[in-house]
Write a protein that holds these residues in place. Structure first.
Motif, PDB file in Angstrom:
ATOM      1  N   LEU A   1      10.798  -9.496  -5.402  1.00 13.28           N
ATOM      2  CA  LEU A   1      12.032  -9.029  -5.899  1.00 13.28           C
ATOM      3  C   LEU A   1      12.481  -9.898  -7.264  1.00 13.28           C
ATOM      4  CD1 LEU A   1      14.044  -8.816  -2.614  1.00 13.28           C
ATOM      5  CD2 LEU A   1      13.073  -6.845  -3.976  1.00 13.28           C
ATOM      6  N   LEU A   2      12.188 -11.197  -7.293  1.00 12.57           N
ATOM      7  CA  LEU A   2      12.756 -11.912  -8.301  1.00 12.57           C
ATOM      8  C   LEU A   2      11.838 -11.435  -9.775  1.00 12.57           C
ATOM      9  CD1 LEU A   2      12.959 -15.441  -6.903  1.00 12.57           C
ATOM     10  CD2 LEU A   2      14.712 -14.048  -7.910  1.00 12.57           C
ATOM     11  N   SER A   3      10.777 -11.086  -9.469  1.00 14.75           N
ATOM     12  CA  SER A   3       9.730 -10.424 -10.508  1.00 14.75           C
ATOM     13  C   SER A   3      10.276  -9.158 -10.980  1.00 14.75           C
ATOM     14  CB  SER A   3       8.417 -10.272 -10.216  1.00 14.75           C
ATOM     15  OG  SER A   3       7.525  -9.626 -10.986  1.00 14.75           O
ATOM     16  N   LEU A   4      10.861  -8.239 -10.179  1.00 15.02           N
ATOM     17  CA  LEU A   4      11.508  -7.105 -10.468  1.00 15.02           C
ATOM     18  C   LEU A   4      12.586  -7.529 -11.250  1.00 15.02           C
ATOM     19  CD1 LEU A   4      11.035  -5.026  -7.231  1.00 15.02           C
ATOM     20  CD2 LEU A   4      10.490  -4.244  -9.379  1.00 15.02           C
ATOM     21  N   SER A   5      13.558  -8.364 -10.669  1.00 20.20           N
ATOM     22  CA  SER A   5      14.912  -8.555 -11.554  1.00 20.20           C
ATOM     23  C   SER A   5      14.624  -9.256 -12.767  1.00 20.20           C
ATOM     24  CB  SER A   5      15.638  -9.735 -10.869  1.00 20.20           C
ATOM     25  OG  SER A   5      15.075 -11.021 -11.026  1.00 20.20           O
TER      26      SER A   5
ATOM     27  N   ALA B   1      17.845  -4.574  -8.320  1.00 26.35           N
ATOM     28  CA  ALA B   1      16.637  -4.712  -9.076  1.00 26.35           C
ATOM     29  C   ALA B   1      15.669  -3.466  -8.979  1.00 26.35           C
ATOM     30  CB  ALA B   1      16.082  -6.013  -8.850  1.00 26.35           C
ATOM     31  N   SER B   2      15.449  -2.860  -7.620  1.00 28.89           N
ATOM     32  CA  SER B   2      14.767  -1.877  -7.586  1.00 28.89           C
ATOM     33  C   SER B   2      15.035  -0.683  -8.310  1.00 28.89           C
ATOM     34  CB  SER B   2      14.644  -1.870  -5.847  1.00 28.89           C
ATOM     35  OG  SER B   2      14.409  -2.743  -5.093  1.00 28.89           O
ATOM     36  N   LEU B   3      16.235  -0.214  -8.312  1.00 32.00           N
ATOM     37  CA  LEU B   3      16.702   0.923  -8.757  1.00 32.00           C
ATOM     38  C   LEU B   3      16.571   0.688 -10.204  1.00 32.00           C
ATOM     39  CD1 LEU B   3      20.008   1.781  -6.551  1.00 32.00           C
ATOM     40  CD2 LEU B   3      17.657   2.722  -6.271  1.00 32.00           C
ATOM     41  N   ALA B   4      16.494  -0.080 -10.882  1.00 28.77           N
ATOM     42  CA  ALA B   4      16.440  -0.323 -12.285  1.00 28.77           C
ATOM     43  C   ALA B   4      15.103  -0.859 -12.621  1.00 28.77           C
ATOM     44  CB  ALA B   4      17.447  -1.259 -12.806  1.00 28.77           C
ATOM     45  N   ALA B   5      14.052  -0.637 -11.798  1.00 28.81           N
ATOM     46  CA  ALA B   5      12.705  -1.175 -12.119  1.00 28.81           C
ATOM     47  C   ALA B   5      11.923  -0.144 -13.110  1.00 28.81           C
ATOM     48  CB  ALA B   5      11.878  -0.899 -10.779  1.00 28.81           C
ATOM     49  N   GLY B   6      12.378   1.005 -13.184  1.00 29.47           N
ATOM     50  CA  GLY B   6      11.851   1.902 -14.441  1.00 29.47           C
ATOM     51  C   GLY B   6      10.396   2.578 -13.883  1.00 29.47           C
ATOM     52  N   GLU B   7      10.078   1.974 -12.834  1.00 31.23           N
ATOM     53  CA  GLU B   7       8.585   2.630 -12.241  1.00 31.23           C
ATOM     54  C   GLU B   7       8.798   2.936 -10.850  1.00 31.23           C
ATOM     55  OE1 GLU B   7       5.075   0.596 -13.650  1.00 31.23           O
ATOM     56  OE2 GLU B   7       5.923  -0.035 -15.564  1.00 31.23           O
ATOM     57  N   THR B   8       8.037   4.027 -10.590  1.00 33.20           N
ATOM     58  CA  THR B   8       8.230   4.342  -8.992  1.00 33.20           C
ATOM     59  C   THR B   8       7.737   3.315  -8.042  1.00 33.20           C
ATOM     60  OG1 THR B   8       6.317   5.608  -9.228  1.00 33.20           O
ATOM     61  CG2 THR B   8       8.450   6.773  -9.470  1.00 33.20           C
ATOM     62  N   PHE B   9       6.687   2.632  -8.480  1.00 34.50           N
ATOM     63  CA  PHE B   9       5.896   1.674  -7.587  1.00 34.50           C
ATOM     64  C   PHE B   9       6.821   0.692  -7.593  1.00 34.50           C
ATOM     65  CE2 PHE B   9       3.297  -2.351  -7.367  1.00 34.50           C
ATOM     66  CZ  PHE B   9       2.790  -2.146  -6.101  1.00 34.50           C
ATOM     67  N   GLY B  10       7.673   0.011  -8.545  1.00 32.42           N
ATOM     68  CA  GLY B  10       8.468  -1.112  -8.441  1.00 32.42           C
ATOM     69  C   GLY B  10       9.682  -0.686  -7.584  1.00 32.42           C
ATOM     70  N   THR B  11      10.183   0.414  -7.662  1.00 32.78           N
ATOM     71  CA  THR B  11      11.474   0.950  -6.906  1.00 32.78           C
ATOM     72  C   THR B  11      11.165   0.800  -5.449  1.00 32.78           C
ATOM     73  OG1 THR B  11      12.149   2.096  -8.784  1.00 32.78           O
ATOM     74  CG2 THR B  11      12.984   2.818  -6.770  1.00 32.78           C
TER      75      THR B  11
ATOM     76  N   TYR C   1       0.922  -1.294   0.018  1.00 30.82           N
ATOM     77  CA  TYR C   1       0.139   0.143  -0.069  1.00 30.82           C
ATOM     78  C   TYR C   1       0.938   1.470  -0.148  1.00 30.82           C
ATOM     79  CZ  TYR C   1      -2.622   3.948   1.759  1.00 30.82           C
ATOM     80  OH  TYR C   1      -3.198   5.172   1.881  1.00 30.82           O
ATOM     81  N   LEU C   2       1.811   1.303   0.938  1.00 32.37           N
ATOM     82  CA  LEU C   2       2.619   2.579   0.885  1.00 32.37           C
ATOM     83  C   LEU C   2       3.517   2.822  -0.253  1.00 32.37           C
ATOM     84  CD1 LEU C   2       3.591   4.439   3.204  1.00 32.37           C
ATOM     85  CD2 LEU C   2       5.560   3.123   3.899  1.00 32.37           C
ATOM     86  N   SER C   3       4.033   1.516  -0.985  1.00 34.94           N
ATOM     87  CA  SER C   3       4.651   1.966  -2.032  1.00 34.94           C
ATOM     88  C   SER C   3       3.418   2.388  -3.138  1.00 34.94           C
ATOM     89  CB  SER C   3       5.001   0.655  -2.716  1.00 34.94           C
ATOM     90  OG  SER C   3       6.094   0.105  -1.680  1.00 34.94           O
ATOM     91  N   TYR C   4       2.604   1.766  -3.453  1.00 42.50           N
ATOM     92  CA  TYR C   4       1.631   2.343  -4.182  1.00 42.50           C
ATOM     93  C   TYR C   4       1.135   3.659  -4.097  1.00 42.50           C
ATOM     94  CZ  TYR C   4      -2.907   2.815  -6.582  1.00 42.50           C
ATOM     95  OH  TYR C   4      -4.010   3.330  -7.399  1.00 42.50           O
TER      96      TYR C   4
END
Length: 387
Positions: free
Chosen positions: A361-365, A299-309, A129-132
């Motif tokens: 995290l693996l999905s992000l990677s 993986a987080s820093l390269a997600a490309g979207e703020t929610f994923g990061t 929720y917080l990330s979204y």
């Protein structure tokens, strides 16, 4: 005749996957080693805790695979439902007759075949929720009334529900998640510092008015002066780790688990690991956590979207923070908090939720093959999370 282009298989970070599975495997071994004697004496089955943890690990693998298949983007749509379910569960566990009491705390809901710990579900739901929310409000996150106050108020509700159990450790973790993601999102530092200063008197009152928390503080200040009462657990933990030396006493040969160290297979499993595997085993454990943190942040820093990061940073921070606190408590560097060692300590709900989080995290990677690039909070080139 048209031929469809070859599909490119989705690749997940193998280093991250191996590190998580290695931690889970180490946890299964140490759970059996730390609990076999206790389980045989109390329950007549030396494999009792191991079998339950194996079931949890199996469910965790399924959860991890589901999260990898589902993909982290779809979690944005589940932010509100997950939080609502978590709040309902936290309310239910506080109701006598529904919540199960153990060790003076009502933290579990007994279900057929297993127990559910709502606080573990609440941690994941709060993070999603917080990330979204922060991603959705990224242009206004620096404002007090929109970016800071609503999230602080909701966190206060969750902390209140945790303290009803009581569960001080989970409360600290919920607040830690809030501050990490608010800082990453670009909230004014003055808001964060000011809220900490205002919260200090409340924390002091929460500790001073609770006899068991005061005992933990006394045990932390000087465990040897309280060797036979409130400092017993910490003193036994220090003896356990200290006797391991460089190479340890050998797997299964630890002595403190023989009814000397309470909670040897849960909160203090790190002490048994240090005793049986020594500094080498501790070094391996810390290295595995460092790999999870490194690959998770990458993986987080390269997600490309703020929610994923934000989601990846939150998960990585939770694992690192909880592991650090647990190990510091076992070594007498922090007062006892009741936080388990991620992926290693006995506890079904915790293991399933953590493995599911690792699946995120693996999905992000899978979207971050190649070099990671930093993502600035509030950057205009980030795509809308709900697109």
């Amino acid at each position: 005749m048209k031929t469809s282009p070859p599909t490119v298989p989705v690749r997940f970070d193998p280093i991250l996957l191996c590190a998580v599975l290695a931690l889970v495997s180490l946890g299964l071994v140490m759970t059996y080693s730390a609990s076999a004697v206790l389980a045989q004496d109390k329950l007549g089955d030396s494999l009792y805790f191991l079998k339950r943890q194996l079931v949890a690990a199996g469910l965790g693998v399924v959860g991890m695979a589901v999260m990898m298949k589902l993909g982290w983007r779809r979690l944005a749509r589940l932010a509100y439902p997950l939080l609502l379910v978590a709040i309902v569960l936290m309310v239910l566990v506080a109701i006598p007759g529904i919540g199960t009491t153990a060790g003076g705390a009502r933290r579990w809901i007994r279900l057929p075949g297993f127990s559910l710990q709502p606080a573990e579900v609440a941690k994941f739901a709060w993070l999603v929720y917080l990330s979204y929310s922060l991603a959705k409000k990224r242009e206004k996150v620096a404002t007090f009334s929109i970016g800071f106050l609503p999230h602080l108020a909701l966190c206060g509700i969750l902390v209140f529900l945790c303290m009803l159990q009581p569960d001080f450790g989970s409360s600290v973790l919920l607040v830690f998640m809030l501050f990490v993601l608010l800082f990453a999102a670009g909230t004014k530092l003055s808001y964060l510092v000011g809220s900490v200063l205002l919260a200090l008197p409340l924390a002091f009152v929460a500790i001073a008015t609770s006899p068991y928390r005061m005992k933990r503080i006394l045990a932390f200040m000087d465990p040897w002066a309280h060797r036979h009462d409130v400092g017993y657990q910490v003193a036994e933990s220090l003896m356990s780790i200290g006797s391991g030396g460089i190479t340890g006493l050998g797997l299964g040969d630890g002595r403190q688990k023989l009814f000397f160290l309470p909670e040897a297979h849960t909160d203090f499993i790190f002490s048994i690991l240090g005793e049986e595997l020594g500094l080498i085993g501790v070094g391996l454990l810390v290295s595995l956590y460092a790999i999870v943190l490194w690959r998770g942040i990458r993986a987080s820093l390269a997600a490309g979207e703020t929610f994923g990061t934000y989601l990846g940073l939150g998960i990585s921070s939770i694992i690192a923070f909880q592991a650090t606190v647990n190990m510091c408590v076992a070594m007498g560097l922090l007062p006892t908090k009741g936080l388990t060692l991620p992926f290693v300590s006995y506890g079904g709900t915790s293991l399933v939720v953590l493995m599911g989080s690792a699946g995120v995290l693996l999905s992000l990677s899978a979207n971050t093959q190649g070099a990671a690039r930093p993502i600035r909070a509030g950057s205009s080139d980030l795509r809308e999370v709900t697109a």
